[in-house]
Design an enzyme around this catalytic site. Structure first.
Site, PDB file in Angstrom:
ATOM      1  N   GLY A   1      -6.468   8.786   0.729  1.00 47.12           N
ATOM      2  CA  GLY A   1      -6.818   9.406   1.905  1.00 47.12           C
ATOM      3  C   GLY A   1      -7.761  10.794   1.128  1.00 47.12           C
ATOM      4  N   ASN A   2      -7.025  11.601   0.242  1.00 46.37           N
ATOM      5  CA  ASN A   2      -7.806  12.871  -0.325  1.00 46.37           C
ATOM      6  C   ASN A   2      -9.132  12.675  -0.873  1.00 46.37           C
ATOM      7  OD1 ASN A   2      -6.636  11.797  -2.238  1.00 46.37           O
ATOM      8  ND2 ASN A   2      -6.272  13.609  -3.486  1.00 46.37           N
TER       9      ASN A   2
ATOM     10  N   LYS B   1       3.732   0.585  11.997  1.00 47.64           N
ATOM     11  CA  LYS B   1       2.808   1.655  11.691  1.00 47.64           C
ATOM     12  C   LYS B   1       2.168   2.372  12.753  1.00 47.64           C
ATOM     13  CE  LYS B   1      -0.780   2.013   8.087  1.00 47.64           C
ATOM     14  NZ  LYS B   1      -0.063   3.013   7.259  1.00 47.64           N
TER      15      LYS B   1
ATOM     16  N   LYS C   1      -3.790  -0.630   1.878  1.00 46.53           N
ATOM     17  CA  LYS C   1      -4.867  -0.636   0.831  1.00 46.53           C
ATOM     18  C   LYS C   1      -4.271  -0.781  -0.277  1.00 46.53           C
ATOM     19  CE  LYS C   1      -5.266   3.693  -1.141  1.00 46.53           C
ATOM     20  NZ  LYS C   1      -4.036   4.233  -0.649  1.00 46.53           N
TER      21      LYS C   1
ATOM     22  N   LYS D   1       2.395   1.940  -3.272  1.00 47.26           N
ATOM     23  CA  LYS D   1       1.837   2.216  -4.362  1.00 47.26           C
ATOM     24  C   LYS D   1       2.631   1.768  -5.782  1.00 47.26           C
ATOM     25  CE  LYS D   1       0.003   6.513  -2.660  1.00 47.26           C
ATOM     26  NZ  LYS D   1      -0.960   5.628  -1.506  1.00 47.26           N
TER      27      LYS D   1
HETATM   28  P1  ADP Z   1      -2.610   8.053   0.051  1.00 43.91           P
HETATM   29  O1  ADP Z   1      -3.580   8.899   1.144  1.00 43.91           O
HETATM   30  O2  ADP Z   1      -3.334   8.464  -1.184  1.00 43.91           O
HETATM   31  O3  ADP Z   1      -2.354   6.967   0.498  1.00 43.91           O
HETATM   32  P2  ADP Z   1      -0.139   9.127   0.674  1.00 43.91           P
HETATM   33  O4  ADP Z   1       0.099  10.561   1.203  1.00 43.91           O
HETATM   34  O5  ADP Z   1      -0.141   8.046   1.502  1.00 43.91           O
HETATM   35  O6  ADP Z   1      -1.455   9.149  -0.053  1.00 43.91           O
HETATM   36  O7  ADP Z   1       0.873   9.105  -0.637  1.00 43.91           O
HETATM   37  C1  ADP Z   1       0.931  10.006  -1.631  1.00 43.91           C
HETATM   38  C2  ADP Z   1       1.976  11.187  -1.498  1.00 43.91           C
HETATM   39  O8  ADP Z   1       3.399  10.590  -1.594  1.00 43.91           O
HETATM   40  C3  ADP Z   1       2.023  12.352  -2.387  1.00 43.91           C
HETATM   41  O9  ADP Z   1       1.327  13.050  -1.913  1.00 43.91           O
HETATM   42  C4  ADP Z   1       3.439  12.736  -2.343  1.00 43.91           C
HETATM   43  O10 ADP Z   1       3.793  13.571  -1.622  1.00 43.91           O
HETATM   44  C5  ADP Z   1       4.398  11.557  -1.735  1.00 43.91           C
HETATM   45  N1  ADP Z   1       5.484  10.873  -2.365  1.00 43.91           N
HETATM   46  C6  ADP Z   1       6.459  10.374  -2.071  1.00 43.91           C
HETATM   47  N2  ADP Z   1       7.260   9.914  -2.970  1.00 43.91           N
HETATM   48  C7  ADP Z   1       6.884  10.249  -4.121  1.00 43.91           C
HETATM   49  C8  ADP Z   1       7.373  10.409  -5.396  1.00 43.91           C
HETATM   50  N3  ADP Z   1       8.626   9.701  -5.816  1.00 43.91           N
HETATM   51  N4  ADP Z   1       6.569  10.626  -6.546  1.00 43.91           N
HETATM   52  C9  ADP Z   1       5.416  11.164  -6.225  1.00 43.91           C
HETATM   53  N5  ADP Z   1       4.936  11.467  -4.865  1.00 43.91           N
HETATM   54  C10 ADP Z   1       5.635  11.005  -3.912  1.00 43.91           C
HETATM   55 MG    MG Z   2      -1.142   6.247   2.071  1.00 40.32          MG
END
Ligand code: ADP
Ligand code: MG
Length: 314
Positions: free
Chosen positions: A13-14, A130, A214, A276
């Site tokens: 997202g970022n 979701k 994704k 992820k």
């Molecule tokens: P994206 O839009 O890239 O899919 P998300 O917000 O869905 O981003 O996922 C990334 C976020 O997951 C990070 O910003 C963090 O706050 C969170 N997160 C949850 N668990 C963990 C972890 N174990 N280690 C690192 N980040 C984590």
């Molecule tokens: Mg995400």
């Protein structure tokens, strides 16, 4: 000559921002990071999320039905297709410009509208979870359930939101076209928003009311294209154990076995880091020589060189 490294990048997202002006700005920074890798001699395929964008398109199409009663509601699959085109347009434009700014004028950039088949019998269709789109009142929620057949759920005291299923991707319909484009030297943007979810009905592909993650779609594409790297770019430089606690421990390098153990122990939040890490483990475990990385956009070049990020390997 050393074989060119093939990299599938999954943008979070970022990398795209939340609004039209934000996206216009964000893609310029994103394009720099991607062209850094192209300059190093890598073949790059770009996938991306679409949460805010598909929400925006969906809301706009609902507003249209209020303005013009002749207009039926737009299916979610069509909204995903619109978001792929909108994001693809900004990204391919920014990538082209960044390539030209660096004197690279022989690498074409193109977006592939991508359909991804899901299994109509995937059990998640029975229990959609979701949340998408904006919060509405209970009264509006009831109208939406009746009028559009949506499944609406109360969300932590903040109001009601539509929920959809998030099935696993089974097949990328346009994969051979994507492969041909990559092999001809194009930078390809594909599987945007996890792909347009479709199910098979004979020769017909029917759009599904679903959102494919994704991270899982990118993993499938990386395997299908026999990529060397799957790089998942997100809002953290590394993945952590005990994330957000005093015992937080950032991971540099993990085997798929170790990572699977950490998944079992519940270190990764469902809906954000869990998919992820699952995608990273799936890709890195699928064949020797395949590496997955999770890191920040600005760190992608350093991560490929092994300097930062969390690396997953067999
Ligand atoms: P994206 O839009 O890239 O899919 P998300 O917000 O869905 O981003 O996922 C990334 C976020 O997951 C990070 O910003 C963090 O706050 C969170 N997160 C949850 N668990 C963990 C972890 N174990 N280690 C690192 N980040 C984590
Ligand atoms: Mg995400």
């Amino acid at each position: 000559m050393e074989k060119k490294k093939r990299i599938v990048i999954a943008l979070g997202g970022n990398a795209l921002g939340n609004t039209l002006p934000e996206q216009m700005k964000a893609v310029k920074i994103t394009a720099k990071a991607i062209v850094d890798l192209i300059e190093e001699g890598c073949d790059v395929i770009v996938a991306h999320g679409n949460g805010p964008q598909v929400g925006m398109v969906n809301n706009a199409m609902i507003a249209l039905t209020h303005e013009d009663t002749e207009q039926p509601n737009t299916p979610l699959s069509v909204c995903v297709a619109m978001s792929q085109a909108y994001i693809g347009y900004d990204l391919q434009n920014a990538l082209r410009e960044e390539l030209l700014n660096r004197g690279i004028d022989h690498i074409p950039v193109a977006t592939m509208i991508t359909q991804v088949r899901v299994d109509a019998d995937d059990p998640v269709f029975q229990s959609p979870s979701k949340p998408i789109g904006k919060f509405v009142s209970e009264e509006q929620a009831n109208i939406m359930e009746e009028k559009y057949n949506y499944v609406m759920k109360e969300d932590a005291g903040r109001g009601y939101r539509r929920v959809v299923a998030s099935p696993k991707p089974v097949e990328i319909i346009e994969i051979e076209t994507i492969r041909t484009m990559v092999e001809a030297g194009n930078v390809v943007i594909a599987c945007g928003g996890g792909g347009i979810p479709v199910t098979r009905q004979g020769n017909h592909l029917k759009g599904a009311s679903a959102v494919i993650d994704k991270d899982f779609a990118s993993c499938l594409m990386a395997k299908e294209l026999n990529a060397d790297f799957l790089i998942i770019l997100t809002a953290v430089e590394k993945v952590a154990l005990n994330f957000g606690t005093p015992d937080e421990k950032w991971l540099n390098d993990v085997s798929v076995e170790e990572a699977a153990q950490y998944i079992k122990e519940g270190h990764f939040a469902p809906g954000s880091m869990l998919p992820k890490v699952q995608a990273a483990v799936d890709f890195a475990g699928s064949k020797p020589g395949r590496t997955a990385l999770i890191t920040l956009l600005e760190k992608s070049r350093d991560a490929v060189q092994g300097k930062t990020g969390t690396m997953f390997h067999l």
